[in-house]
Design a protein around this motif. Structure first.
Motif, short mmCIF file in Angstrom:
data_model
loop_
_atom_site.label_atom_id
_atom_site.label_comp_id
_atom_site.label_asym_id
_atom_site.label_seq_id
_atom_site.Cartn_x
_atom_site.Cartn_y
_atom_site.Cartn_z
N THR A 36 0.85 -1.18 0.00
CA THR A 36 0.00 0.00 0.00
C THR A 36 0.88 1.23 0.00
O THR A 36 1.80 1.33 0.80
N ARG A 37 0.59 2.16 -0.89
CA ARG A 37 1.35 3.41 -0.94
C ARG A 37 0.42 4.54 -0.57
O ARG A 37 -0.62 4.72 -1.18
N LEU A 38 0.82 5.32 0.44
CA LEU A 38 0.02 6.45 0.87
C LEU A 38 0.67 7.75 0.41
O LEU A 38 1.89 7.86 0.38
N PRO A 39 -0.15 8.76 0.10
CA PRO A 39 0.45 10.06 -0.19
C PRO A 39 1.03 10.65 1.09
O PRO A 39 0.63 10.27 2.20
N TRP A 40 1.94 11.61 0.97
CA TRP A 40 2.63 12.16 2.14
C TRP A 40 1.66 12.79 3.12
O TRP A 40 1.82 12.69 4.32
N TRP A 41 0.61 13.44 2.61
CA TRP A 41 -0.31 14.15 3.50
C TRP A 41 -1.19 13.19 4.30
O TRP A 41 -1.71 13.56 5.34
N ALA A 42 -1.35 11.96 3.84
CA ALA A 42 -2.16 10.99 4.57
C ALA A 42 -1.47 10.55 5.85
O ALA A 42 -2.10 10.03 6.76
#
Length: 88
Positions: free
Chosen positions: A39-45
């Motif tokens: 799973t890859r999350l954006p930095w702001w998440a």
């Protein structure tokens, strides 16, 4: 209860399903080496919840430093009138 009916699979639908399955097999699925999903999350998440936690924690921890101020007497009179009106 009536039996469920499913749409018939036409030859075109079977071809499309086969193409999708072949594409998934060729590119691989989103599994890591250990068989777990990647799973890859954006930095702001990640940053926003941490920042919100830090701000709220700071508000709670710094609550002992609050000091009473001399309020405007007009504010006290307005609050007394509201309380008197609600007490009727």
């Amino acid at each position: 209860m009536p039996a469920r009916t499913y749409p018939r699979r036409t030859p075109a639908a079977i071809t499309a399903i086969t193409a999708i399955t072949s594409a998934t097999a060729a590119t691989g699925d989103a599994r890591g080496a250990g068989g777990t999903a990647v799973t890859r999350l954006p930095w702001w998440a990640v940053v926003l919840p941490v920042l919100a936690f830090a701000v709220l924690f700071g508000l709670i921890a710094g609550g002992g430093e609050a000091h009473a101020t001399d309020g405007d007497p007009a504010v006290g009179r307005i609050l007394e009138r509201i309380q008197h009106t609600l007490a009727r």
